[in-house]
Design a protein around this motif. Structure first.
Motif, PDB file in Angstrom:
ATOM      1  N   SER A   1      -1.498   2.055  -8.760  1.00 44.57           N
ATOM      2  CA  SER A   1      -2.753   1.383  -8.461  1.00 44.57           C
ATOM      3  C   SER A   1      -2.466   0.143  -7.930  1.00 44.57           C
ATOM      4  O   SER A   1      -1.548  -0.655  -8.460  1.00 44.57           O
ATOM      5  CB  SER A   1      -3.698   1.540  -9.390  1.00 44.57           C
ATOM      6  OG  SER A   1      -3.807   0.549 -10.234  1.00 44.57           O
ATOM      7  N   ARG A   2      -2.936  -0.461  -6.661  1.00 44.10           N
ATOM      8  CA  ARG A   2      -2.522  -1.663  -6.062  1.00 44.10           C
ATOM      9  C   ARG A   2      -3.278  -2.511  -7.118  1.00 44.10           C
ATOM     10  O   ARG A   2      -2.546  -3.702  -7.129  1.00 44.10           O
ATOM     11  CB  ARG A   2      -3.324  -1.752  -4.597  1.00 44.10           C
ATOM     12  CG  ARG A   2      -2.082  -1.216  -3.725  1.00 44.10           C
ATOM     13  CD  ARG A   2      -2.746  -1.451  -2.257  1.00 44.10           C
ATOM     14  NE  ARG A   2      -3.875  -0.657  -2.062  1.00 44.10           N
ATOM     15  CZ  ARG A   2      -4.551  -0.512  -0.888  1.00 44.10           C
ATOM     16  NH1 ARG A   2      -4.607  -1.781  -0.059  1.00 44.10           N
ATOM     17  NH2 ARG A   2      -5.708   0.023  -0.703  1.00 44.10           N
ATOM     18  N   SER A   3      -4.343  -2.550  -7.792  1.00 45.45           N
ATOM     19  CA  SER A   3      -4.860  -3.476  -8.444  1.00 45.45           C
ATOM     20  C   SER A   3      -4.104  -3.702  -9.712  1.00 45.45           C
ATOM     21  O   SER A   3      -4.131  -4.595 -10.175  1.00 45.45           O
ATOM     22  CB  SER A   3      -6.459  -3.071  -9.181  1.00 45.45           C
ATOM     23  OG  SER A   3      -6.407  -1.568  -9.582  1.00 45.45           O
ATOM     24  N   GLY A   4      -3.549  -2.594 -10.228  1.00 46.05           N
ATOM     25  CA  GLY A   4      -2.630  -2.798 -11.367  1.00 46.05           C
ATOM     26  C   GLY A   4      -1.530  -3.541 -11.050  1.00 46.05           C
ATOM     27  O   GLY A   4      -0.995  -4.477 -11.731  1.00 46.05           O
TER      28      GLY A   4
ATOM     29  N   CYS B   1       2.847   1.693  -3.416  1.00 45.18           N
ATOM     30  CA  CYS B   1       2.105   2.169  -4.416  1.00 45.18           C
ATOM     31  C   CYS B   1       1.676   3.792  -4.332  1.00 45.18           C
ATOM     32  O   CYS B   1       1.693   4.598  -5.247  1.00 45.18           O
ATOM     33  CB  CYS B   1       0.740   1.145  -4.419  1.00 45.18           C
ATOM     34  SG  CYS B   1       1.064  -0.378  -5.100  1.00 45.18           S
TER      35      CYS B   1
ATOM     36  N   LYS C   1       0.996  -1.247   0.114  1.00 40.03           N
ATOM     37  CA  LYS C   1      -0.039   0.068   0.030  1.00 40.03           C
ATOM     38  C   LYS C   1       1.007   1.178  -0.126  1.00 40.03           C
ATOM     39  O   LYS C   1       0.621   2.144  -0.640  1.00 40.03           O
ATOM     40  CB  LYS C   1      -0.955  -0.004   1.050  1.00 40.03           C
ATOM     41  CG  LYS C   1      -1.782   1.193   1.205  1.00 40.03           C
ATOM     42  CD  LYS C   1      -2.745   0.914   2.650  1.00 40.03           C
ATOM     43  CE  LYS C   1      -3.749   2.504   2.584  1.00 40.03           C
ATOM     44  NZ  LYS C   1      -4.449   2.274   3.802  1.00 40.03           N
TER      45      LYS C   1
ATOM     46  N   TYR D   1      -1.251  -5.757  -8.620  1.00 42.65           N
ATOM     47  CA  TYR D   1      -1.867  -7.354  -8.184  1.00 42.65           C
ATOM     48  C   TYR D   1      -1.962  -8.054  -9.906  1.00 42.65           C
ATOM     49  O   TYR D   1      -1.781  -9.288 -10.041  1.00 42.65           O
ATOM     50  CB  TYR D   1      -3.004  -7.575  -7.446  1.00 42.65           C
ATOM     51  CG  TYR D   1      -2.535  -7.032  -5.920  1.00 42.65           C
ATOM     52  CD1 TYR D   1      -1.498  -7.903  -5.292  1.00 42.65           C
ATOM     53  CD2 TYR D   1      -3.051  -6.074  -5.371  1.00 42.65           C
ATOM     54  CE1 TYR D   1      -1.192  -7.851  -3.929  1.00 42.65           C
ATOM     55  CE2 TYR D   1      -2.542  -5.647  -3.993  1.00 42.65           C
ATOM     56  CZ  TYR D   1      -1.787  -6.787  -3.343  1.00 42.65           C
ATOM     57  OH  TYR D   1      -1.239  -6.399  -2.274  1.00 42.65           O
ATOM     58  N   ALA D   2      -2.650  -7.088 -10.575  1.00 41.68           N
ATOM     59  CA  ALA D   2      -2.764  -7.833 -11.889  1.00 41.68           C
ATOM     60  C   ALA D   2      -1.325  -8.290 -12.754  1.00 41.68           C
ATOM     61  O   ALA D   2      -1.141  -9.144 -13.304  1.00 41.68           O
ATOM     62  CB  ALA D   2      -3.444  -6.867 -12.896  1.00 41.68           C
ATOM     63  N   TRP D   3      -0.535  -7.216 -12.682  1.00 38.53           N
ATOM     64  CA  TRP D   3       0.983  -7.534 -13.134  1.00 38.53           C
ATOM     65  C   TRP D   3       1.560  -8.636 -12.522  1.00 38.53           C
ATOM     66  O   TRP D   3       2.174  -9.630 -13.286  1.00 38.53           O
ATOM     67  CB  TRP D   3       1.779  -6.361 -12.833  1.00 38.53           C
ATOM     68  CG  TRP D   3       3.281  -6.633 -13.043  1.00 38.53           C
ATOM     69  CD1 TRP D   3       3.973  -6.493 -14.280  1.00 38.53           C
ATOM     70  CD2 TRP D   3       4.232  -7.001 -12.140  1.00 38.53           C
ATOM     71  NE1 TRP D   3       5.147  -6.868 -14.234  1.00 38.53           N
ATOM     72  CE2 TRP D   3       5.537  -7.057 -12.862  1.00 38.53           C
ATOM     73  CE3 TRP D   3       4.420  -7.370 -10.851  1.00 38.53           C
ATOM     74  CZ2 TRP D   3       6.616  -7.407 -12.298  1.00 38.53           C
ATOM     75  CZ3 TRP D   3       5.474  -7.787 -10.160  1.00 38.53           C
ATOM     76  CH2 TRP D   3       6.710  -7.767 -11.010  1.00 38.53           C
TER      77      TRP D   3
END
Length: 399
Positions: free
Chosen positions: A129-132, A123, A120, A134-136
Motif C-alpha cells: 500500500s502506498r500509505s504504508g 507498490c 504507484k 509513506y508511513a515507513w
C-alpha cells in the motif's frame, strides 16, 4: 509429489507469455513452461487483481470495445511493454531481497527504485500500500536515531566485554544499568548476537575428589540448600587442580560464604595433603575474625575427612557437613565456583596451563580479588559479593 516453488520472475514471464498470445488458451500456454493450467490461471487472476478491479484481460477488452486489428495490436503491444516492466521490477526485487520477503525490505526497494518506475507502479507490482510506504518513509528519522543508539550501546558493550571476556548478557546489562543506561536485557542479547559478542561457556571435566573409605563421615547438614540467611553462617569448600607447564599441577582449596558467594579463604599448594584445606579454613577464620557456630560443607574427599581437618574445625568452632560419595550435586555451589574460576582464568582464554606455580598463584589471586569486589553474581541480584554484604549491612543498620 512435492509442490514446486516458482520465483516471482518465472510467474511474471508465464503471465506475460499468455498476454502476448491472444488466440491461445491457458492450457496451450501452460504446456510451454511446464506448469499446471490451474496454477497459471491463478497467476493470471492475481495479476489482473493487482491492476485494479476495473481491469480485464486484453482479449476481453478487445471484444467489448470492438477494436480493429491495428488498434488491438497497438494496445496489446503497449500491454506487453507494461508487463515487461512488471517482470523487470520483480526480477530486480528478487535479487534485491536476497531471499527475504520482509515488508521493510520491500519498502527499501520502492524507495531505491522510485525514480525509475514510480511509487504507484512499484507498490502495485509488489502488493504494497502506498500509505504504508509513506508511513515507513516518515519514520526514517526515528529509525536512524535507533540505529545510532544501538551503535553507541554496542560500543559500550564491547568495552565492558573487553574488560572481562567472561561477561555475558546478564552481567553486561547490570553494568550498563549502573552506568545510567536504561536498557532491557533482551536488547543487550540482540546487540551482542548481532556483533558476535558472547561470554565464556565451558564446563569442568576433571574430578579431584578421592574418598577415604576408612574415615568417619560427617552428616549432610545442607541437603543441597545452598543459601544462608546471614553472613558467616554457612560455608562450602572444594579442591580443584591448576595445570602448570610441564605436565605438573598445583591445587586450590576454597572456602565460600553461601550468603553472598564471597570467597573468604583459599590456599594454593603443590600437594593435596590435609594442610591444604586446613590452611584455607584458617584463612577464612582470619578474614571473618571468627567462624564459631558456622557450618562448613564439603565432599567426602580424604583431605576433608582427615583427623587434621576435623581438629581444625573443632578449634574454629565449625560444624562439619559432607555430601554423598560421587555426588557432585551435593556440593554444587563449590563445584560451580571452581569451574567458573578455571574457565575465566585459563580455559576461556585459550590456554591449557600456566607457565609456572607462581603464575598460577598470581592469576588466581587476581581473579579472586576481582570476583569478590567487582564481578557481578546472579545469586546477588547482579551485585558483587562484597557490595552485596555491604548493602545488606547498611539496610540492617538503617532498620
Amino acid at each position: 509429489m512435492a509442490m514446486k516453488v516458482y520465483p516471482p520472475e518465472f510467474k511474471a514471464d508465464a503471465v506475460a507469455l499468455y498476454r502476448s498470445r491472444p488466440g491461445a488458451t491457458i492450457a496451450e500456454v501452460a504446456d510451454g513452461p511446464g506448469v499446471n493450467r490451474e496454477t497459471l490461471r491463478s497467476w493470471i487472476r492475481i495479476a489482473d487483481g493487482r491492476r485494479g478491479p476495473g481491469a480485464a484481460p486484453a482479449r476481453q477488452a478487445a471484444a467489448c470495445e470492438g477494436e480493429g486489428p491495428e488498434q488491438e495490436n497497438r494496445r496489446l503491444r503497449a500491454r506487453i511493454a507494461e508487463l515487461e516492466k512488471e517482470r523487470e521490477i520483480l526480477r530486480r526485487a528478487a535479487a534485491y531481497f536476497g531471499g527475504r520477503d520482509e515488508a521493510v525490505s520491500r519498502f527499501c526497494f520502492v524507495e531505491d527504485m522510485r525514480g525509475a518506475y514510480g511509487v504507484k507502479r512499484l507498490c502495485e507490482v509488489l502488493g504494497l500500500s502506498r500509505s504504508g510506504f509513506y508511513a515507513w518513509k516518515a519514520g526514517a528519522a526515528a529509525r536512524a536515531a535507533r540505529a545510532a543508539a544501538d551503535a553507541e550501546l554496542t560500543a559500550a558493550i564491547r568495552r565492558i566485554h573487553a574488560q572481562d571476556p567472561a561477561n555475558g548478557a546478564p552481567r553486561i546489562t547490570a553494568e550498563l544499568r549502573e552506568q545510567g543506561h536504561p536498557v532491557n536485557h533482551k536488547r543487550i542479547e540482540r546487540l551482542m548476537r548481532e556483533a558476535g559478542i558472547q561470554g565464556l561457556h565451558l564446563r569442568r571435566k576433571v574430578r579431584t575428589t578421592v574418598a577415604d573409605p576408612d574415615a568417619a563421615p560427617a552428616p549432610d547438614l545442607l541437603g543441597r540448600d545452598f543459601t544462608a540467611a546471614s553472613p558467616n553462617t554457612r560455608y562450602v569448600g572444594d579442591i580443584t587442580y591448576l595445570p602448570v607447564e610441564g605436565g605438573r599441577f598445583c591445587y586450590l582449596a576454597t572456602v565460600m560464604d553461601l550468603y553472598s558467594r564471597r570467597l573468604v579463604g583459599w590456599s594454593v599448594a603443590e600437594h593435596m595433603r590435609a594442610e591444604l584445606v586446613v590452611d584455607a579454613l584458617e584463612a577464612a577464620r582470619r578474614e571473618r575474625g571468627s567462624l564459631k557456630g558456622a557450618v562448613f560443607h564439603s565432599d567426602r574427599g580424604a583431605q576433608y575427612a582427615s583427623a587434621a581437618f576435623a581438629a581444625a574445625c573443632r578449634r574454629a568452632g565449625v560444624a562439619r557437613s559432607m555430601g554423598a560419595v560421587g555426588s557432585s550435586a551435593d556440593n554444587a555451589a563449590a563445584e560451580s565456583f571452581n569451574a567458573t574460576l578455571k574457565r575465566e582464568t585459563l580455559q576461556g582464554r585459550g590456554l591449557k596451563w600456566w607457565s609456572g606455580v607462581r603464575a598460577a598463584r598470581l592469576a588466581v589471586f587476581s581473579w579472586i580479588a576481582r570476583y569478590n569486589t567487582r564481578r557481578r553474581h546472579s545469586a546477588n541480584g547482579q551485585l558483587s559479593p562484597v557490595v552485596y554484604e555491604q548493602r545488606a549491612a547498611s539496610l540492617e543498620l538503617a532498620a
